[in-house]
Design a protein around this motif. Structure first.
Motif, PDB file in Angstrom:
ATOM      1  N   ARG A  33       0.827  -1.194   0.000  1.00 29.32           N
ATOM      2  CA  ARG A  33       0.000   0.000   0.000  1.00 29.32           C
ATOM      3  C   ARG A  33       0.865   1.248   0.000  1.00 29.32           C
ATOM      4  O   ARG A  33       1.894   1.302   0.664  1.00 29.32           O
ATOM      5  N   ILE A  86      -8.298   1.815   0.255  1.00 23.10           N
ATOM      6  CA  ILE A  86      -8.328   0.415   0.674  1.00 23.10           C
ATOM      7  C   ILE A  86      -9.778   0.002   0.849  1.00 23.10           C
ATOM      8  O   ILE A  86     -10.557   0.675   1.511  1.00 23.10           O
ATOM      9  N   ASP A  92     -12.278  -1.617   2.695  1.00 20.49           N
ATOM     10  CA  ASP A  92     -12.367  -2.154   4.042  1.00 20.49           C
ATOM     11  C   ASP A  92     -13.275  -3.361   4.132  1.00 20.49           C
ATOM     12  O   ASP A  92     -13.270  -4.062   5.143  1.00 20.49           O
ATOM     13  N   THR A 103     -10.201  -7.530   3.214  1.00 22.27           N
ATOM     14  CA  THR A 103      -8.792  -7.248   3.434  1.00 22.27           C
ATOM     15  C   THR A 103      -7.961  -8.495   3.181  1.00 22.27           C
ATOM     16  O   THR A 103      -8.474  -9.623   3.177  1.00 22.27           O
ATOM     17  N   GLN A 104      -6.672  -8.283   3.002  1.00 20.77           N
ATOM     18  CA  GLN A 104      -5.781  -9.420   2.798  1.00 20.77           C
ATOM     19  C   GLN A 104      -5.818 -10.367   3.984  1.00 20.77           C
ATOM     20  O   GLN A 104      -5.819 -11.589   3.817  1.00 20.77           O
ATOM     21  N   GLU A 105      -5.844  -9.824   5.202  1.00 24.53           N
ATOM     22  CA  GLU A 105      -5.857 -10.674   6.384  1.00 24.53           C
ATOM     23  C   GLU A 105      -7.148 -11.488   6.458  1.00 24.53           C
ATOM     24  O   GLU A 105      -7.142 -12.660   6.849  1.00 24.53           O
ATOM     25  N   GLN A 106      -8.271 -10.862   6.058  1.00 23.30           N
ATOM     26  CA  GLN A 106      -9.540 -11.597   6.016  1.00 23.30           C
ATOM     27  C   GLN A 106      -9.460 -12.751   5.031  1.00 23.30           C
ATOM     28  O   GLN A 106      -9.883 -13.883   5.322  1.00 23.30           O
ATOM     29  N   PRO A 148      -8.593  -7.766  -2.224  1.00 25.72           N
ATOM     30  CA  PRO A 148      -9.029  -6.482  -1.670  1.00 25.72           C
ATOM     31  C   PRO A 148      -9.203  -5.386  -2.712  1.00 25.72           C
ATOM     32  O   PRO A 148     -10.159  -4.616  -2.644  1.00 25.72           O
ATOM     33  N   SER A 207     -18.013 -10.523   2.703  1.00 23.68           N
ATOM     34  CA  SER A 207     -16.688 -10.148   3.185  1.00 23.68           C
ATOM     35  C   SER A 207     -16.209 -11.079   4.289  1.00 23.68           C
ATOM     36  O   SER A 207     -15.006 -11.257   4.479  1.00 23.68           O
TER      37      SER A 207
END
Length: 236
Positions: free
Chosen positions: A24, A30, A32, A35-38, A152, A195
């Motif tokens: 980023r 971004i 929300d 997300t990449q972590e999700q 994302p 999501s």
């Protein structure tokens, strides 16, 4: 001479992870809602049962994707979102195949599959498709099965696909897109949860594929009830 893009660390599962600077930049939007972590957590949970849940239902699309790739006979192929490696044995043995994925757990299964099938032409790496360390024009063909709506920032991923695919090469997208009459109610029902399960149910072909200035060669409905579309693109 091309640089070696891989600075790696090794996880407890033995999977090599590519270490990248933050993808980023200041001022970038971004999304929300995803997300990449999700995505990483979700597919980490899916990994033990992914093949049972999605192997058969998406098999037709994967076969058609592999057939499209074989028709252009690429020397070097990248699969973005290789997952558990369900497509790896469909690629030509004469092609050098690189597979990447965000999820260590999914990729560990892909690595075991590649080893069991003795696929010496396959290399697998944990990597963010939105910020790949490959040189420009590194691949003759890039495949992206069921990933464009599960990243994302789809526009950022598209920019990377076009950068690392050589001019005149091919990008093959396999994905669900909104608009099918049969799936309309299902999309609306899934939207509040999308999501949380690592994808967007409301995802439009015109917005994410047709608007780009690349050359769309073909669009084919695949999978049961036309759940997905296979899009073959010439990179320009």
């Amino acid at each position: 001479m091309s640089r070696n893009p891989f600075d790696t660390t090794r996880s407890t599962t033995g999977v090599e992870t590519v270490v990248l600077p933050s993808p980023r930049q200041a001022g970038q939007r971004i999304d929300d809602s995803l997300t990449q972590e999700q995505v990483r957590r979700t597919y980490g949970r899916y990994a033990p049962i992914y093949d049972q849940l999605f192997g058969a239902v998406y098999a037709h699309g994967r076969r058609r994707m592999a057939a499209a790739l074989r028709s252009v006979a690429p020397r070097r192929v990248l699969e973005v979102g290789v997952g558990t490696g369900l497509t790896l044995d469909c690629y030509p043995s004469t092609s050098e195949v690189v597979g990447i994925d965000l999820s260590d757990a999914m990729l560990a299964r892909a690595r075991r599959r590649a080893n069991a099938l003795n696929l010496a032409n396959v290399a697998l790496h944990v990597m963010d498709g939105e910020a790949m360390p490959f040189d420009d024009a590194s691949f003759d063909c890039v495949t992206i099965p069921y990933v464009l709506s599960a990243t994302p920032e789809p526009a950022r991923l598209v920019r990377e696909l076009r950068r690392i695919c050589r001019p005149g090469g091919h990008i093959v997208i396999l994905n669900h897109f909104s608009g099918s009459r049969f799936w309309w109610l299902l999309e609306r029902a899934a939207q509040p949860l999308s999501s949380k399960v690592g994808f967007r149910s409301d995802f439009h072909f015109d917005e994410h594929v047709a608007r780009h200035d690349w050359k769309i060669l073909s669009v084919e409905s695949v999978n049961p009830f036309g759940l997905s579309r296979l899009v073959v693109i010439e990179n320009v």
